[in-house]
Design a protein around this motif. Structure first.
Motif, mmCIF file in Angstrom:
data_model
loop_
_atom_site.group_PDB
_atom_site.id
_atom_site.type_symbol
_atom_site.label_atom_id
_atom_site.label_comp_id
_atom_site.label_asym_id
_atom_site.label_seq_id
_atom_site.Cartn_x
_atom_site.Cartn_y
_atom_site.Cartn_z
ATOM 1 N N LEU A 20 -3.652 2.422 -5.664
ATOM 2 C CA LEU A 20 -3.597 1.303 -6.594
ATOM 3 C C LEU A 20 -2.890 0.096 -5.980
ATOM 4 N N PHE A 21 -1.779 0.355 -5.297
ATOM 5 C CA PHE A 21 -0.997 -0.728 -4.705
ATOM 6 C C PHE A 21 -1.389 -1.045 -3.267
ATOM 7 N N LEU A 46 10.559 11.526 -6.201
ATOM 8 C CA LEU A 46 9.899 11.400 -7.505
ATOM 9 C C LEU A 46 10.286 12.557 -8.426
ATOM 10 N N LYS A 60 5.206 12.097 2.832
ATOM 11 C CA LYS A 60 4.888 12.632 1.495
ATOM 12 C C LYS A 60 5.927 13.611 0.940
ATOM 13 N N SER A 82 -1.006 14.133 -6.397
ATOM 14 C CA SER A 82 -2.105 13.341 -6.948
ATOM 15 C C SER A 82 -1.603 11.992 -7.452
ATOM 16 N N TYR A 83 -0.448 11.991 -8.107
ATOM 17 C CA TYR A 83 0.142 10.748 -8.608
ATOM 18 C C TYR A 83 0.506 9.821 -7.446
ATOM 19 N N ILE A 84 1.124 10.382 -6.418
ATOM 20 C CA ILE A 84 1.498 9.590 -5.243
ATOM 21 C C ILE A 84 0.261 8.969 -4.609
ATOM 22 N N ASP A 85 -0.788 9.772 -4.439
ATOM 23 C CA ASP A 85 -2.033 9.271 -3.854
ATOM 24 C C ASP A 85 -2.647 8.166 -4.710
ATOM 25 N N ALA A 86 -2.645 8.367 -6.027
ATOM 26 C CA ALA A 86 -3.237 7.377 -6.928
ATOM 27 C C ALA A 86 -2.453 6.065 -6.907
ATOM 28 N N MET A 87 -1.130 6.145 -6.937
ATOM 29 C CA MET A 87 -0.316 4.924 -6.941
ATOM 30 C C MET A 87 -0.398 4.211 -5.592
ATOM 31 N N ALA A 88 -0.440 4.966 -4.515
ATOM 32 C CA ALA A 88 -0.576 4.352 -3.190
ATOM 33 C C ALA A 88 -1.901 3.601 -3.102
#
Length: 59
Positions: free
Chosen positions: A15-16, A32, A25, A7-13
């Protein structure tokens, strides 16, 4: 923890604006996870209250 990291990876991807191929992944999650474990070691290291900051050296 895998779902949390995913979820964090998806959110940061998102965002950026970084597209992440699904085959990348697992490697990103592993990196991470290792980074978070190293950060925990540093964060949990006890330091006395009397400790002073190191000098800043500029080359």
């Amino acid at each position: 923890m895998d779902q949390t990291l995913d979820s964090y990876i998806d959110a940061m991807a998102a965002l950026f604006g970084l597209p992440i191929a699904p085959e990348w992944k697992p490697a990103i999650r592993t990196n991470l996870d290792v980074t978070l474990r190293m950060a925990r070691l540093v964060d949990e290291f006890p330091l006395p209250d009397e400790i002073e900051q190191a000098n800043v050296y500029v080359a």
